[in-house]
Design a protein around this motif. Structure first.
Motif, PDB file in Angstrom:
ATOM      1  N   THR A  22       0.803  -1.224   0.000  1.00  0.00           N
ATOM      2  CA  THR A  22       0.000   0.000   0.000  1.00  0.00           C
ATOM      3  C   THR A  22       0.836   1.274   0.000  1.00  0.00           C
ATOM      4  OG1 THR A  22      -0.117  -0.083   2.425  1.00  0.00           O
ATOM      5  CG2 THR A  22      -1.919  -1.118   1.206  1.00  0.00           C
ATOM      6  N   ASN A  23       2.082   1.169   0.444  1.00  0.00           N
ATOM      7  CA  ASN A  23       2.900   2.370   0.582  1.00  0.00           C
ATOM      8  C   ASN A  23       3.766   2.581  -0.658  1.00  0.00           C
ATOM      9  OD1 ASN A  23       4.707   4.398   1.390  1.00  0.00           O
ATOM     10  ND2 ASN A  23       4.695   3.706   3.503  1.00  0.00           N
ATOM     11  N   SER A  24       3.496   3.624  -1.408  1.00  0.00           N
ATOM     12  CA  SER A  24       4.227   3.867  -2.644  1.00  0.00           C
ATOM     13  C   SER A  24       5.673   4.293  -2.395  1.00  0.00           C
ATOM     14  CB  SER A  24       3.518   4.942  -3.464  1.00  0.00           C
ATOM     15  OG  SER A  24       3.392   6.129  -2.700  1.00  0.00           O
ATOM     16  N   MET A  25       6.039   4.525  -1.154  1.00  0.00           N
ATOM     17  CA  MET A  25       7.405   4.919  -0.838  1.00  0.00           C
ATOM     18  C   MET A  25       8.346   3.735  -0.635  1.00  0.00           C
ATOM     19  SD  MET A  25       7.283   8.121  -1.033  1.00  0.00           S
ATOM     20  CE  MET A  25       8.826   8.646  -0.297  1.00  0.00           C
ATOM     21  N   PHE A  26       7.810   2.535  -0.604  1.00  0.00           N
ATOM     22  CA  PHE A  26       8.691   1.369  -0.496  1.00  0.00           C
ATOM     23  C   PHE A  26       9.638   1.355  -1.693  1.00  0.00           C
ATOM     24  CE2 PHE A  26       6.979  -0.071   3.189  1.00  0.00           C
ATOM     25  CZ  PHE A  26       5.754  -0.749   3.148  1.00  0.00           C
ATOM     26  N   ASP A  27      10.933   1.089  -1.452  1.00  0.00           N
ATOM     27  CA  ASP A  27      11.874   1.165  -2.560  1.00  0.00           C
ATOM     28  C   ASP A  27      12.684  -0.107  -2.775  1.00  0.00           C
ATOM     29  OD1 ASP A  27      14.208   3.327  -0.717  1.00  0.00           O
ATOM     30  OD2 ASP A  27      13.446   1.319  -0.327  1.00  0.00           O
ATOM     31  N   TYR A  28      12.412  -1.131  -2.001  1.00  0.00           N
ATOM     32  CA  TYR A  28      13.170  -2.371  -2.168  1.00  0.00           C
ATOM     33  C   TYR A  28      12.297  -3.508  -1.689  1.00  0.00           C
ATOM     34  CZ  TYR A  28      17.523  -5.096  -2.375  1.00  0.00           C
ATOM     35  OH  TYR A  28      18.513  -5.997  -2.711  1.00  0.00           O
ATOM     36  N   PHE A  29      12.248  -4.578  -2.464  1.00  0.00           N
ATOM     37  CA  PHE A  29      11.361  -5.691  -2.153  1.00  0.00           C
ATOM     38  C   PHE A  29      12.149  -6.994  -2.185  1.00  0.00           C
ATOM     39  CE2 PHE A  29       7.555  -3.144  -2.452  1.00  0.00           C
ATOM     40  CZ  PHE A  29       7.922  -2.127  -3.318  1.00  0.00           C
ATOM     41  N   LEU A  30      11.748  -7.907  -1.315  1.00  0.00           N
ATOM     42  CA  LEU A  30      12.479  -9.165  -1.192  1.00  0.00           C
ATOM     43  C   LEU A  30      11.481 -10.323  -1.051  1.00  0.00           C
ATOM     44  CD1 LEU A  30      13.710  -6.846   1.015  1.00  0.00           C
ATOM     45  CD2 LEU A  30      15.631  -8.419   0.914  1.00  0.00           C
ATOM     46  N   TRP A  31      11.934 -11.481  -1.471  1.00  0.00           N
ATOM     47  CA  TRP A  31      11.183 -12.717  -1.236  1.00  0.00           C
ATOM     48  C   TRP A  31      12.037 -13.656  -0.396  1.00  0.00           C
ATOM     49  CZ3 TRP A  31       6.184 -13.916  -2.300  1.00  0.00           C
ATOM     50  CH2 TRP A  31       5.500 -13.089  -3.205  1.00  0.00           C
ATOM     51  N   TYR A  32      11.381 -14.250   0.591  1.00  0.00           N
ATOM     52  CA  TYR A  32      12.025 -15.223   1.452  1.00  0.00           C
ATOM     53  C   TYR A  32      11.239 -16.514   1.419  1.00  0.00           C
ATOM     54  CZ  TYR A  32      15.033 -11.699   3.665  1.00  0.00           C
ATOM     55  OH  TYR A  32      15.981 -10.736   3.912  1.00  0.00           O
ATOM     56  N   LYS A  33      11.946 -17.596   1.621  1.00  0.00           N
ATOM     57  CA  LYS A  33      11.354 -18.932   1.690  1.00  0.00           C
ATOM     58  C   LYS A  33      11.609 -19.465   3.087  1.00  0.00           C
ATOM     59  CE  LYS A  33      12.493 -23.389  -0.482  1.00  0.00           C
ATOM     60  NZ  LYS A  33      13.294 -23.959  -1.588  1.00  0.00           N
ATOM     61  N   LYS A  34      10.607 -20.125   3.647  1.00  0.00           N
ATOM     62  CA  LYS A  34      10.774 -20.610   5.016  1.00  0.00           C
ATOM     63  C   LYS A  34      10.237 -22.033   5.154  1.00  0.00           C
ATOM     64  CE  LYS A  34       9.832 -19.452   9.823  1.00  0.00           C
ATOM     65  NZ  LYS A  34       9.474 -20.848  10.154  1.00  0.00           N
ATOM     66  N   TYR A  35      11.105 -22.898   5.662  1.00  0.00           N
ATOM     67  CA  TYR A  35      10.687 -24.243   6.027  1.00  0.00           C
ATOM     68  C   TYR A  35      10.301 -24.250   7.502  1.00  0.00           C
ATOM     69  CZ  TYR A  35      12.925 -25.855   1.700  1.00  0.00           C
ATOM     70  OH  TYR A  35      13.282 -26.055   0.387  1.00  0.00           O
ATOM     71  N   PRO A  36       9.468 -25.208   7.918  1.00  0.00           N
ATOM     72  CA  PRO A  36       9.086 -25.294   9.333  1.00  0.00           C
ATOM     73  C   PRO A  36      10.306 -25.393  10.241  1.00  0.00           C
ATOM     74  CG  PRO A  36       7.719 -26.751   8.013  1.00  0.00           C
ATOM     75  CD  PRO A  36       8.800 -26.239   7.103  1.00  0.00           C
ATOM     76  N   ALA A  37      10.252 -24.696  11.344  1.00  0.00           N
ATOM     77  CA  ALA A  37      11.295 -24.741  12.370  1.00  0.00           C
ATOM     78  C   ALA A  37      12.646 -24.219  11.882  1.00  0.00           C
ATOM     79  CB  ALA A  37      11.454 -26.146  12.938  1.00  0.00           C
ATOM     80  N   GLU A  38      12.639 -23.449  10.809  1.00  0.00           N
ATOM     81  CA  GLU A  38      13.867 -22.821  10.337  1.00  0.00           C
ATOM     82  C   GLU A  38      13.640 -21.328  10.141  1.00  0.00           C
ATOM     83  OE1 GLU A  38      15.459 -26.642   7.705  1.00  0.00           O
ATOM     84  OE2 GLU A  38      15.575 -24.599   6.890  1.00  0.00           O
ATOM     85  N   GLY A  39      14.724 -20.586  10.005  1.00  0.00           N
ATOM     86  CA  GLY A  39      14.596 -19.185   9.708  1.00  0.00           C
ATOM     87  C   GLY A  39      14.339 -18.947   8.232  1.00  0.00           C
ATOM     88  N   PRO A  40      13.805 -17.772   7.879  1.00  0.00           N
ATOM     89  CA  PRO A  40      13.593 -17.451   6.463  1.00  0.00           C
ATOM     90  C   PRO A  40      14.914 -17.425   5.708  1.00  0.00           C
ATOM     91  CG  PRO A  40      12.431 -15.908   7.904  1.00  0.00           C
ATOM     92  CD  PRO A  40      13.346 -16.691   8.768  1.00  0.00           C
TER      93      PRO A  40
END
Lengths: 114, 114
Positions: B26-44
């Motif tokens: 919703t915020n047009s000021m965001f300037d960097y986007f990321l995708w993360y993958k997460k398995y159960p009981a682990e960090g992204p």
């Protein structure tokens, strides 16, 4: 080339006790972020630290929670007088710089308050 | 207020086909986007990112598309593999002048069937 390390991986505390969560960033990273993930939710930012400085704690609850990143040693997230609502997964991430760089996450500490 | 939204809680695709995960902000000021993958009981785990000055970034089987006018980004995985089954989070780096904290969506659980 170790990644972000967090310990303990699992922590059980009774209501009213204190919880201490530790995070060692990746080598060469000087920026540490803490996030909390409640069940069935995404990660929520808590606090951003550099060595010996808290830069942004806008996501931290006003009471009972504190964080530090001393000159020597890991970053610590401290929760005093834990309540059941504090039960969550707490993730630490580190980054070589604050903007325009990916944050790398540790495996998390799963806190259970009984 | 949820500034980053992943409206599909889950997605199921057949091995070898394309997986498309969507994210709105919703915020047009965001300037960097990321995708993360997460398995159960682990960090992204970081997957791929894109700056707001680009509309596409590709890395192997993963491509991220950014449509700024629609405030929408998507992650394409092709061909999908069973090992891709995980929870996928999109995240936005909060606007200029802040501290680089990430704002996450709620996550989409991807299941790739053999």
């Amino acid at each position: 080339n170790a990644g972000v390390m967090q310990n303990p991986r699992h922590l059980v505390r009774r209501r009213g006790q204190e919880a201490r969560l530790r995070c060692s960033p990746m080598k060469g990273h000087s920026h540490v972020y803490w996030y909390r993930q409640l069940p069935e939710e995404g990660l929520k930012f808590m606090v951003y630290l550099q060595k010996e400085n808290i830069i942004d704690e806008s996501g931290m609850p006003k009471e009972r929670f504190s964080a530090e990143f001393p000159k020597e040693g890991p970053s610590i997230l401290r929760i005093q007088q834990v309540v059941r609502g504090d039960s969550a997964a707490y993730f630490c991430a580190s980054s070589p710089a604050k903007l325009g760089y990916e944050q790398y996450f540790g495996p998390g500490t799963r806190l259970t308050v009984t | 207020d949820q500034q980053v939204k992943q409206n599909s809680p889950s997605l199921s695709v057949q091995e070898g086909r394309i997986s498309i995960l969507n994210c709105d902000y919703t915020n047009s000021m965001f300037d960097y986007f990321l995708w993360y993958k997460k398995y159960p009981a682990e960090g992204p785990t970081f997957l791929i990112s894109i700056s707001s000055i680009k509309d596409k970034n590709e890395d192997g089987r993963f491509t991220v598309f950014l449509n700024k006018s629609a405030k929408h980004l998507s992650l394409h995985i092709v061909p999908s593999q069973p090992g891709d089954s995980a929870v996928y989070f999109c995240a936005a780096s909060a606007p200029r002048g802040n501290t680089g904290k990430l704002i996450f969506g709620q996550g989409t659980t991807l299941q790739v069937k053999p």
